[in-house]
Structures are given as C-alpha cells and as structure tokens.
Design a protein around this motif. Structure first.
Motif, short mmCIF file in Angstrom:
data_model
loop_
_atom_site.label_atom_id
_atom_site.label_comp_id
_atom_site.label_asym_id
_atom_site.label_seq_id
_atom_site.Cartn_x
_atom_site.Cartn_y
_atom_site.Cartn_z
N ARG A 120 0.85 -1.19 0.00
CA ARG A 120 0.00 0.00 0.00
C ARG A 120 0.88 1.23 0.00
N TYR A 121 0.48 2.21 -0.79
CA TYR A 121 1.09 3.55 -0.73
C TYR A 121 -0.01 4.46 -0.20
N GLY A 122 0.02 4.80 1.08
CA GLY A 122 -1.08 5.57 1.67
C GLY A 122 -2.36 4.75 1.56
N ASN A 123 -3.40 5.37 0.96
CA ASN A 123 -4.68 4.66 0.82
C ASN A 123 -4.73 3.79 -0.43
N PHE A 124 -3.68 3.90 -1.27
CA PHE A 124 -3.70 3.21 -2.56
C PHE A 124 -3.02 1.84 -2.44
N THR A 125 -3.73 0.81 -2.89
CA THR A 125 -3.16 -0.53 -2.83
C THR A 125 -2.61 -0.91 -4.21
N ALA A 126 -1.30 -0.95 -4.34
CA ALA A 126 -0.67 -1.24 -5.63
C ALA A 126 -0.62 -2.75 -5.90
N VAL A 127 -0.42 -3.53 -4.84
CA VAL A 127 -0.41 -5.00 -4.94
C VAL A 127 -1.28 -5.52 -3.81
N GLY A 169 0.24 -0.05 -14.85
CA GLY A 169 -0.14 0.34 -13.49
C GLY A 169 -0.78 -0.78 -12.69
N ALA A 170 -0.76 -2.01 -13.21
CA ALA A 170 -1.44 -3.12 -12.51
C ALA A 170 -0.68 -3.55 -11.25
N GLY A 171 0.61 -3.27 -11.20
CA GLY A 171 1.38 -3.63 -10.00
C GLY A 171 2.50 -4.62 -10.26
N LYS A 172 2.80 -4.89 -11.52
CA LYS A 172 3.82 -5.90 -11.86
C LYS A 172 5.21 -5.49 -11.34
N SER A 173 5.62 -4.26 -11.69
CA SER A 173 6.97 -3.84 -11.29
C SER A 173 7.06 -3.76 -9.77
N THR A 174 6.00 -3.31 -9.13
CA THR A 174 6.01 -3.19 -7.67
C THR A 174 6.23 -4.57 -7.06
N LEU A 175 5.53 -5.57 -7.60
CA LEU A 175 5.70 -6.93 -7.06
C LEU A 175 7.13 -7.42 -7.30
N1 ATP Z 1 6.57 4.77 -4.84
C1 ATP Z 1 5.28 4.84 -5.18
N2 ATP Z 1 4.44 5.68 -4.58
C2 ATP Z 1 3.13 5.74 -4.90
N3 ATP Z 1 2.56 4.97 -5.85
C3 ATP Z 1 3.35 4.10 -6.50
C4 ATP Z 1 4.74 3.98 -6.20
N4 ATP Z 1 5.27 3.02 -7.01
C5 ATP Z 1 4.24 2.56 -7.78
N5 ATP Z 1 3.09 3.21 -7.46
C6 ATP Z 1 1.77 2.99 -8.08
O1 ATP Z 1 1.48 1.62 -8.00
C7 ATP Z 1 0.77 1.22 -9.17
C8 ATP Z 1 1.45 0.03 -9.77
O2 ATP Z 1 2.65 0.47 -10.41
P1 ATP Z 1 3.63 -0.54 -11.14
O3 ATP Z 1 4.79 0.25 -11.65
O4 ATP Z 1 3.91 -1.69 -10.26
O5 ATP Z 1 2.72 -1.04 -12.37
P2 ATP Z 1 3.10 -1.97 -13.61
O6 ATP Z 1 2.08 -3.06 -13.63
O7 ATP Z 1 4.53 -2.36 -13.53
O8 ATP Z 1 2.84 -0.97 -14.81
P3 ATP Z 1 3.54 -0.85 -16.27
O9 ATP Z 1 2.96 -1.97 -17.09
O10 ATP Z 1 3.03 0.47 -16.75
O11 ATP Z 1 5.02 -0.93 -16.09
C9 ATP Z 1 0.69 2.43 -10.09
O12 ATP Z 1 -0.58 3.04 -9.93
C10 ATP Z 1 1.78 3.33 -9.56
O13 ATP Z 1 1.47 4.70 -9.76
#
Ligand code: ATP
Length: 300
Positions: A10-17, A37-43
């Motif tokens: 979670r980033y604040g209220n936003f759930t990325a994964v 923006g689905a969350g792949k890179s974050t994971l």
């Molecule tokens: N450090 C951060 N602070 C706040 N939000 C973030 C941060 N890093 C990622 N996010 C948000 O988390 C969500 C997922 O991002 P991520 O980069 O994981 O997506 P992705 O699936 O890899 O996208 P893409 O296919 O465009 O590379 C996005 O909405 C992004 O804005």
C-alpha cells in the motif's frame, strides 16, 4: 522456485499489490501480465528486496532475497534495462557483474557472446546503446552468476524480431535446464509462445493464473454464426435452447457446435452467411477480457 504469498503493498490509501499469491516453478517460464499500473513492477521490486511489502512474503529458493548470500549467484534480475550507468562501457558493466558474482573472465566473454553483443559494441558506452542492446546487456548481467532463477521486467521491450526469437530460445533452454523464469511483458504474442504458466493481475489483484494450456482452452465450445436475418437467428437459437450473444464484430457466439447450429438454422429456415467453430482463446483475447475492468482505456 519463487513463492509469493499474500503479498500486499500500500502507498497511503492506494493498494498497488493486493493479496497476491502464486508460485513460479523450476523448469518453467512464468509470464506475469497486467495492464499499465497493474502492480507488476512493484511486485518484482518487492521480490528483489527493493521495496518493502506492507504484508505477506516473497521468497526465492525459500529465502527472502535480502537474506540470500551473494544474491547474484542465485537470482538474475533485470528490472530496468535503462538503469545501467550511462558512462560505463558494456564490457565494464559486465566485468563489474562478473566481479560481484566471482565469475571468471571467460564467463564475461561467454555471456557477451550468449546475448549477441559484439566485442566492438561492448567497448561503447552504455549511453550510446539502443534499447535492444541495453536489454541484451541487462540479460548478460543477470546471467553472470549462473543463477537458478531469473526475474525479468519487460525483457523483450526494444528487441527486434531476431532479438525476440533469440530471447525465446535462451529462456526456453534456461527453463529446460531446470531454471525458474518470472518475466513480465506487454508482448502477449511472445508470452504466449515463451511462457508455460501465466499470472495475470489487474489493479494489483490476480485475475487469472494457471498453465497456458489450461487458460487458453478454458473457453466454452460453440459456434460463431451470422445471418442476414439476425432476429430470426436469435429466435431460432433460443427456441432450440441455446444461448446466443452478439460479438463486437456483429456476428454471434452460440453455445451449439456447428453441426447442431447448422441443423437449427436449417429447421428454422434461417439462411446463414457465417458458420464456424469458435476459436480457442488467444492470449490477447483472454487478457482483454480478464482485465477490461482494470484497463485504462475502454476496449471497443
Ligand atoms: N513509490 C510509489 N508511490 C506511490 N505509488 C506508487 C509507487 N510506485 C508505484 N506506485 C503505483 O502503483 C501502481 C502500480 O505500479 P507498477 O509500476 O507496479 O505497475 P506496472 O504493472 O509495472 O505498470 P507498467 O505496465 O506500466 O510498467 C501504479 O498506480 C503506480 O502509480
């Protein structure tokens, strides 16, 4: 093996994964897909210890990445091919990776050769590399420590058709030798050919996972059918107990196989202009269907 268990960021209220669980198995290439923006890179960043999870766990070979002794020998990672130091030559980047991995000088030359960079190209500075050359360099660096696991974010991005063909062979051989590959990509045609297993996410949540074969054959069998008298066609199918839904191209999907569908049309005297068996899913259709609620643009 890569194990992701109830992983959440979670980033604040936003759930990325959001509570993601899956396993990438040895001997298999696992494709990791999702809209922007689905969350792949974050994971992947959490898996490699670059971003701390809010909850859940990500392990490679049963350990957290950060706890692996000399991780480069166990996990080859390429998260951002553009992140290499622009002022270093390709040869310097690889020599450094080789040093960290404790690899021999011959391994550096071997990996350069494996990824198809010429000796002249490795003498150029990375800032003068094309995106495809950076990808090749990144993959060479990831392979330097002869790891059992590869984690690659968009490795095919920027590769020309010959480069994609080469990468397909490389990853296929790597998995055939017992390696575990987790790769994200937007090139669905490539993933369909390379990956054995798939994990699809949308808005941080898993929307589908399983073997490629299972996922692509899960579509219901039936016919694609059309008539100049569409209303009569709809009535005939419904009277025969079938279900009929209109497709974006105007024709209809019907849950009756072609012989039955043809008989129904004949009995109802509805002339058909199209009758064929429904295709298996292809990955693009599956992706668009499963992620349509989470895609950025409406799909027309
Ligand atoms: N450090 C951060 N602070 C706040 N939000 C973030 C941060 N890093 C990622 N996010 C948000 O988390 C969500 C997922 O991002 P991520 O980069 O994981 O997506 P992705 O699936 O890899 O996208 P893409 O296919 O465009 O590379 C996005 O909405 C992004 O804005």
């Amino acid at each position: 093996m890569i194990q992701i268990e109830h992983l959440t960021k979670r980033y604040g209220n936003f759930t990325a994964v959001d509570d993601v669980t899956f396993t990438a198995q040895p001997g298999r290439v696992t494709g990791f897909l999702g809209p922007n923006g689905a969350g792949k890179s974050t994971l992947m960043r959490m898996l490699c210890g670059l971003t701390p999870p809010t909850s859940g766990s990500a392990t490679v070979l049963g350990m957290k990445y950060a706890d692996l002794p000399n991780p480069i020998k166990h996990v080859g990672v390429m998260l951002d091919a553009a992140a290499q130091h622009p002022g270093r030559t390709g040869a310097e980047v690889l020599a450094l990776a080789g040093l960290i991995a404790g690899a021999s000088k011959s391994r550096v030359a071997e990996m350069t050769d494996t990824v198809g960079l010429t000796p002249a190209e490795t003498k150029r500075r990375v800032k003068d590399y094309s995106l495809g050359m950076r990808q090749r360099l990144g993959i060479a660096g990831a392979l330097m420590g002869d790891p059992k696991i590869l984690v690659l974010d968009e490795p095919a991005n920027g590769l020309d058709p010959a480069g994609i063909h080469w990468m397909r062979g490389l990853l296929g051989d790597y998995a055939a030798n017992g390696g575990t590959v987790l790769l994200s990509s937007h090139l669905l045609g490539e993933v369909q050919v390379i990956a054995h297993d798939l994990v699809m996410i949308g808005h941080g949540k898993i929307v589908a996972q399983g073997s490629m074969q299972e996922l692509l054959s899960s579509k219901e069998q039936g016919s694609v059918v059309d008539s100049m008298t569409r209303q009569d066609l709809v009535s005939a199918v419904q009277a025969a107990g079938g279900t009929i839904t209109q497709r974006p191209d105007g024709a209809f999907d019907v849950n009756l196989l072609p012989p039955k569908m043809g008989q129904v049309a004949l009995d109802a005297k509805v002339p058909l202009v199209l009758l064929r068996e429904r295709d298996q899913n292809n990955l693009e259709q599956l992706f668009l269907t499963l992620t349509q609620d989470t895609a950025r643009q409406e799909i027309r």
